[in-house]
Design a protein around this motif. Structure first.
Motif, PDB file in Angstrom:
ATOM      1  N   VAL A  33      18.496 -24.227  -9.633  1.00 26.97           N
ATOM      2  CA  VAL A  33      17.446 -24.756  -8.763  1.00 26.97           C
ATOM      3  C   VAL A  33      18.088 -25.444  -7.563  1.00 26.97           C
ATOM      4  N   VAL A  34      17.747 -24.955  -6.364  1.00 23.80           N
ATOM      5  CA  VAL A  34      18.264 -25.510  -5.113  1.00 23.80           C
ATOM      6  C   VAL A  34      17.054 -25.876  -4.252  1.00 23.80           C
ATOM      7  N   PRO A  35      16.699 -27.157  -4.184  1.00 28.58           N
ATOM      8  CA  PRO A  35      15.485 -27.545  -3.453  1.00 28.58           C
ATOM      9  C   PRO A  35      15.467 -27.072  -1.996  1.00 28.58           C
ATOM     10  N   SER A  36      16.634 -27.026  -1.352  1.00 30.59           N
ATOM     11  CA  SER A  36      16.685 -26.634   0.061  1.00 30.59           C
ATOM     12  C   SER A  36      16.798 -25.130   0.267  1.00 30.59           C
ATOM     13  N   LEU A  37      16.682 -24.353  -0.806  1.00 30.22           N
ATOM     14  CA  LEU A  37      16.910 -22.910  -0.726  1.00 30.22           C
ATOM     15  C   LEU A  37      15.920 -22.242   0.231  1.00 30.22           C
ATOM     16  N   PRO A  38      16.422 -21.471   1.201  1.00 27.55           N
ATOM     17  CA  PRO A  38      15.508 -20.703   2.058  1.00 27.55           C
ATOM     18  C   PRO A  38      14.714 -19.706   1.219  1.00 27.55           C
ATOM     19  N   ALA A  39      13.469 -19.503   1.574  1.00 30.53           N
ATOM     20  CA  ALA A  39      12.584 -18.649   0.785  1.00 30.53           C
ATOM     21  C   ALA A  39      13.158 -17.254   0.586  1.00 30.53           C
ATOM     22  N   ALA A  40      13.884 -16.745   1.572  1.00 32.04           N
ATOM     23  CA  ALA A  40      14.426 -15.385   1.492  1.00 32.04           C
ATOM     24  C   ALA A  40      15.432 -15.230   0.358  1.00 32.04           C
ATOM     25  N   PHE A  41      16.004 -16.339  -0.109  1.00 31.67           N
ATOM     26  CA  PHE A  41      17.030 -16.277  -1.156  1.00 31.67           C
ATOM     27  C   PHE A  41      16.463 -16.489  -2.564  1.00 31.67           C
ATOM     28  N   THR A  42      15.190 -16.796  -2.665  1.00 30.49           N
ATOM     29  CA  THR A  42      14.600 -16.990  -3.983  1.00 30.49           C
ATOM     30  C   THR A  42      14.704 -15.705  -4.804  1.00 30.49           C
ATOM     31  N   GLY A  43      15.285 -15.812  -5.974  1.00 29.64           N
ATOM     32  CA  GLY A  43      15.471 -14.650  -6.841  1.00 29.64           C
ATOM     33  C   GLY A  43      16.776 -13.909  -6.625  1.00 29.64           C
ATOM     34  N   LYS A  44      17.531 -14.249  -5.586  1.00 30.90           N
ATOM     35  CA  LYS A  44      18.831 -13.608  -5.373  1.00 30.90           C
ATOM     36  C   LYS A  44      19.812 -14.100  -6.441  1.00 30.90           C
TER      37      LYS A  44
END
Length: 251
Positions: A33-44
């Motif tokens: 879990v990375v709170p600052s994760l850009p949406a495009a990287f979710t699930g990568k």
């Protein structure tokens, strides 16, 4: 005499069991879990493998992690005595998964480093030497920072030029090197190896702490048990680990 034979048989069985454990292949599937994760990287997904040492990366392992988007080698790709042909074969297998990043470990410098760097160039492997790889998906980015160089020196100012609003994943071989990094508040997560989880553990007795995810310095910090072994090709109580890490934001 019967007792001696019994003890000898038990000792032999124990050694065989430790040899067997050292040769196993284990993929730990995890969510980071990375709170600052850009949406495009979710699930990568990131495939993280550290401390290969003398082992060969099997095709079966590669096939099981084909869904990974990026491969990171957390140091000790090799050690003294490992032929370059084996190193090349391992790299080519890992390349089948995705782009490959590498950080230096203490055993990597036992080989001809210029020849190793030439091999990286030929195989398209990105060696991070106190430098950052910008992982891009469209306009979104994650900074993958590699601490340490081929002299094993860590640049304490490695993170200083990364904008504070952007996501940072730090990779280093020896987790103790984190103490040398300034501006650790910039880091969202870190990956490391080196300790082998102690490699041989009898209860709490070992030369190293157990591997796994820790929460240190204010962020998730993985210390992997690693894929290979050092000194003795044996493991007990510290199973082989490679990691398939799925990125996730809180939202």
């Amino acid at each position: 005499m019967a007792f001696i034979k019994y003890v000898t048989a038990c000792a032999g069985a124990g050694l065989l069991w430790m040899l067997f454990n050292a040769g196993r292949t284990n993929i730990v599937q995890e969510e980071l879990v990375v709170p600052s994760l850009p949406a495009a990287f979710t699930g990568k997904r990131i495939f993280f493998i550290s401390d290969i040492h003398r082992r060969c990366v099997p095709e079966s392992l590669v096939k099981e992690v084909q869904q990974a988007d990026l491969v990171i080698i957390g140091g000790d790709l090799l050690e003294k005595g490992v032929p370059f042909s084996r190193i090349r074969r391992n790299l080519r297998r890992l390349k089948q998964i995705g782009p490959v990043l590498f950080v230096w470990g203490n055993n990597d410098i036992e080989k001809n480093m210029d020849q190793l760097l030439q091999l990286f160039k030929e195989e398209g492997i990105k060696a991070l030497e106190n430098s950052t790889y910008v992982w891009k998906i469209g306009a979104s980015i994650i900074h993958v920072a590699g601490a340490g160089d081929k002299t094993l020196s860590v640049d304490p100012l490695l993170l200083q030029n990364i904008p504070e609003t952007e996501t940072v994943l730090l990779v280093l071989h020896d987790p103790a090197a984190m103490w040398h990094i300034k501006g650790r508040g910039r880091i969202d997560a870190a990956l490391s190896g080196h300790t082998h989880g102690g490699q041989i553990r009898i209860g709490n007795l070992s030369l190293g702490e157990p591997g796994g995810w820790k929460y240190r310095f204010g962020f998730p910090f993985l210390i992997s048990n690693g894929f290979g072994t050092t000194k003795l090709p044996m493991r007990l109580g510290a199973r082989v680990e490679t990691h398939l890490i799925k990125l996730k934001s809180r939202t």
